[in-house]
Write a protein that holds these residues in place. Structure first.
Motif, PDB file in Angstrom:
ATOM      1  N   LEU A  23       0.834  -1.206   0.000  1.00 36.87           N
ATOM      2  CA  LEU A  23       0.000   0.000   0.000  1.00 36.87           C
ATOM      3  C   LEU A  23       0.867   1.254   0.000  1.00 36.87           C
ATOM      4  O   LEU A  23       0.631   2.178  -0.791  1.00 36.87           O
ATOM      5  CB  LEU A  23      -0.940   0.007   1.211  1.00 36.87           C
ATOM      6  CG  LEU A  23      -1.755   1.280   1.398  1.00 36.87           C
ATOM      7  CD1 LEU A  23      -2.795   1.429   0.295  1.00 36.87           C
ATOM      8  CD2 LEU A  23      -2.424   1.276   2.765  1.00 36.87           C
ATOM      9  N   GLN A  24       1.865   1.289   0.865  1.00 30.61           N
ATOM     10  CA  GLN A  24       2.735   2.461   0.946  1.00 30.61           C
ATOM     11  C   GLN A  24       3.487   2.674  -0.371  1.00 30.61           C
ATOM     12  O   GLN A  24       3.628   3.808  -0.840  1.00 30.61           O
ATOM     13  CB  GLN A  24       3.732   2.325   2.101  1.00 30.61           C
ATOM     14  CG  GLN A  24       3.099   2.275   3.475  1.00 30.61           C
ATOM     15  CD  GLN A  24       2.528   3.612   3.950  1.00 30.61           C
ATOM     16  OE1 GLN A  24       2.087   4.452   3.186  1.00 30.61           O
ATOM     17  NE2 GLN A  24       2.537   3.793   5.259  1.00 30.61           N
ATOM     18  N   LYS A  25       3.958   1.599  -0.970  1.00 22.64           N
ATOM     19  CA  LYS A  25       4.670   1.709  -2.243  1.00 22.64           C
ATOM     20  C   LYS A  25       3.734   2.218  -3.341  1.00 22.64           C
ATOM     21  O   LYS A  25       4.112   3.058  -4.159  1.00 22.64           O
ATOM     22  CB  LYS A  25       5.265   0.355  -2.637  1.00 22.64           C
ATOM     23  CG  LYS A  25       6.449  -0.045  -1.770  1.00 22.64           C
ATOM     24  CD  LYS A  25       6.935  -1.435  -2.079  1.00 22.64           C
ATOM     25  CE  LYS A  25       7.827  -1.429  -3.287  1.00 22.64           C
ATOM     26  NZ  LYS A  25       8.474  -2.747  -3.499  1.00 22.64           N
ATOM     27  N   GLN A  26       2.498   1.739  -3.351  1.00 26.30           N
ATOM     28  CA  GLN A  26       1.525   2.182  -4.352  1.00 26.30           C
ATOM     29  C   GLN A  26       1.161   3.651  -4.147  1.00 26.30           C
ATOM     30  O   GLN A  26       1.046   4.400  -5.109  1.00 26.30           O
ATOM     31  CB  GLN A  26       0.257   1.312  -4.307  1.00 26.30           C
ATOM     32  CG  GLN A  26      -0.716   1.614  -5.424  1.00 26.30           C
ATOM     33  CD  GLN A  26      -0.133   1.353  -6.803  1.00 26.30           C
ATOM     34  OE1 GLN A  26       0.484   0.320  -7.055  1.00 26.30           O
ATOM     35  NE2 GLN A  26      -0.312   2.294  -7.728  1.00 26.30           N
ATOM     36  N   ARG A  27       1.003   4.057  -2.893  1.00 25.32           N
ATOM     37  CA  ARG A  27       0.695   5.464  -2.604  1.00 25.32           C
ATOM     38  C   ARG A  27       1.835   6.357  -3.096  1.00 25.32           C
ATOM     39  O   ARG A  27       1.589   7.415  -3.666  1.00 25.32           O
ATOM     40  CB  ARG A  27       0.446   5.664  -1.110  1.00 25.32           C
ATOM     41  CG  ARG A  27      -0.866   5.068  -0.621  1.00 25.32           C
ATOM     42  CD  ARG A  27      -1.058   5.271   0.875  1.00 25.32           C
ATOM     43  NE  ARG A  27      -1.149   6.679   1.220  1.00 25.32           N
ATOM     44  CZ  ARG A  27      -2.270   7.409   1.169  1.00 25.32           C
ATOM     45  NH1 ARG A  27      -3.396   6.842   0.790  1.00 25.32           N
ATOM     46  NH2 ARG A  27      -2.262   8.674   1.510  1.00 25.32           N
ATOM     47  N   TYR A  28       3.070   5.943  -2.881  1.00 25.42           N
ATOM     48  CA  TYR A  28       4.222   6.718  -3.347  1.00 25.42           C
ATOM     49  C   TYR A  28       4.213   6.820  -4.872  1.00 25.42           C
ATOM     50  O   TYR A  28       4.412   7.895  -5.441  1.00 25.42           O
ATOM     51  CB  TYR A  28       5.520   6.079  -2.857  1.00 25.42           C
ATOM     52  CG  TYR A  28       6.750   6.805  -3.347  1.00 25.42           C
ATOM     53  CD1 TYR A  28       7.163   7.994  -2.755  1.00 25.42           C
ATOM     54  CD2 TYR A  28       7.482   6.311  -4.420  1.00 25.42           C
ATOM     55  CE1 TYR A  28       8.285   8.669  -3.208  1.00 25.42           C
ATOM     56  CE2 TYR A  28       8.602   6.976  -4.885  1.00 25.42           C
ATOM     57  CZ  TYR A  28       8.998   8.156  -4.279  1.00 25.42           C
ATOM     58  OH  TYR A  28      10.097   8.825  -4.742  1.00 25.42           O
ATOM     59  N   LYS A  29       3.960   5.687  -5.518  1.00 22.80           N
ATOM     60  CA  LYS A  29       3.921   5.631  -6.977  1.00 22.80           C
ATOM     61  C   LYS A  29       2.828   6.548  -7.535  1.00 22.80           C
ATOM     62  O   LYS A  29       3.004   7.169  -8.579  1.00 22.80           O
ATOM     63  CB  LYS A  29       3.677   4.189  -7.414  1.00 22.80           C
ATOM     64  CG  LYS A  29       3.735   3.944  -8.890  1.00 22.80           C
ATOM     65  CD  LYS A  29       3.535   2.468  -9.176  1.00 22.80           C
ATOM     66  CE  LYS A  29       3.458   2.195 -10.652  1.00 22.80           C
ATOM     67  NZ  LYS A  29       3.179   0.787 -10.919  1.00 22.80           N
ATOM     68  N   ASP A  30       1.704   6.634  -6.814  1.00 18.94           N
ATOM     69  CA  ASP A  30       0.573   7.462  -7.240  1.00 18.94           C
ATOM     70  C   ASP A  30       0.722   8.923  -6.833  1.00 18.94           C
ATOM     71  O   ASP A  30      -0.168   9.734  -7.084  1.00 18.94           O
ATOM     72  CB  ASP A  30      -0.735   6.913  -6.666  1.00 18.94           C
ATOM     73  CG  ASP A  30      -1.086   5.542  -7.214  1.00 18.94           C
ATOM     74  OD1 ASP A  30      -0.544   5.150  -8.274  1.00 18.94           O
ATOM     75  OD2 ASP A  30      -1.915   4.855  -6.586  1.00 18.94           O
ATOM     76  N   GLY A  31       1.820   9.257  -6.164  1.00 20.79           N
ATOM     77  CA  GLY A  31       2.053  10.636  -5.746  1.00 20.79           C
ATOM     78  C   GLY A  31       1.310  11.035  -4.487  1.00 20.79           C
ATOM     79  O   GLY A  31       1.195  12.220  -4.175  1.00 20.79           O
ATOM     80  N   GLU A  32       0.811  10.046  -3.761  1.00 26.65           N
ATOM     81  CA  GLU A  32       0.089  10.314  -2.523  1.00 26.65           C
ATOM     82  C   GLU A  32       1.059  10.313  -1.344  1.00 26.65           C
ATOM     83  O   GLU A  32       2.156   9.779  -1.425  1.00 26.65           O
ATOM     84  CB  GLU A  32      -0.994   9.259  -2.300  1.00 26.65           C
ATOM     85  CG  GLU A  32      -2.058   9.252  -3.375  1.00 26.65           C
ATOM     86  CD  GLU A  32      -3.089   8.167  -3.140  1.00 26.65           C
ATOM     87  OE1 GLU A  32      -3.552   8.023  -1.993  1.00 26.65           O
ATOM     88  OE2 GLU A  32      -3.396   7.449  -4.102  1.00 26.65           O
ATOM     89  N   SER A  33       0.614  10.907  -0.250  1.00 30.98           N
ATOM     90  CA  SER A  33       1.475  10.966   0.934  1.00 30.98           C
ATOM     91  C   SER A  33       1.520   9.617   1.649  1.00 30.98           C
ATOM     92  O   SER A  33       0.609   8.789   1.522  1.00 30.98           O
ATOM     93  CB  SER A  33       0.992  12.052   1.890  1.00 30.98           C
ATOM     94  OG  SER A  33      -0.289  11.728   2.378  1.00 30.98           O
ATOM     95  N   HIS A  34       2.570   9.446   2.392  1.00 30.55           N
ATOM     96  CA  HIS A  34       2.812   8.250   3.193  1.00 30.55           C
ATOM     97  C   HIS A  34       1.794   8.205   4.343  1.00 30.55           C
ATOM     98  O   HIS A  34       1.532   9.223   4.973  1.00 30.55           O
ATOM     99  CB  HIS A  34       4.245   8.345   3.738  1.00 30.55           C
ATOM    100  CG  HIS A  34       4.724   7.141   4.432  1.00 30.55           C
ATOM    101  ND1 HIS A  34       5.189   6.035   3.755  1.00 30.55           N
ATOM    102  CD2 HIS A  34       4.827   6.857   5.741  1.00 30.55           C
ATOM    103  CE1 HIS A  34       5.560   5.129   4.628  1.00 30.55           C
ATOM    104  NE2 HIS A  34       5.356   5.602   5.841  1.00 30.55           N
ATOM    105  N   LEU A  35       1.225   7.048   4.607  1.00 31.77           N
ATOM    106  CA  LEU A  35       0.303   6.913   5.737  1.00 31.77           C
ATOM    107  C   LEU A  35       1.079   6.928   7.052  1.00 31.77           C
ATOM    108  O   LEU A  35       2.115   6.276   7.171  1.00 31.77           O
ATOM    109  CB  LEU A  35      -0.482   5.607   5.655  1.00 31.77           C
ATOM    110  CG  LEU A  35      -1.560   5.484   4.593  1.00 31.77           C
ATOM    111  CD1 LEU A  35      -2.196   4.100   4.656  1.00 31.77           C
ATOM    112  CD2 LEU A  35      -2.613   6.550   4.746  1.00 31.77           C
TER     113      LEU A  35
END
Length: 87
Positions: A23-35
């Motif tokens: 999830l964290q890797k996907q969020r980074y890839k999508d330009g979203e912030s780290h949870l």
């Protein structure tokens, strides 16, 4: 020697850790912030346990430990003390 319940719990905690890492890797890839740890813990206890019935076998403290271990792995990575967290 570990009993079956202990082995099962370790395996399920690894599933939580790996799902959160993905999830964290996907969020980074999508330009979203780290949870944050808190948001990751909420995600694990609410979403993952809902999506994967077998995760209901472990208690919330084991889930929290997976969250904190992943957060620690990221902290160490960003402080250049370790490599990037892996599955």
């Amino acid at each position: 020697m570990m009993n079956k319940k202990s082995c099962l719990q370790k395996l399920l905690v690894a599933v939580v850790y790996n799902q959160l890492l993905a999830l964290q890797k996907q969020r980074y890839k999508d330009g979203e912030s780290h949870l944050s740890k808190l948001k990751s813990n909420e995600f694990a206890t609410r979403t993952l346990k809902k999506d994967y019935d077998f995760l209901k076998e472990i208690d919330k403290f084991a889930v929290s430990n997976a969250v904190f271990h992943l957060a620690d792995a990221y902290d160490r990575f960003f402080k250049k003390q370790n490599h990037f967290p892996k599955f």
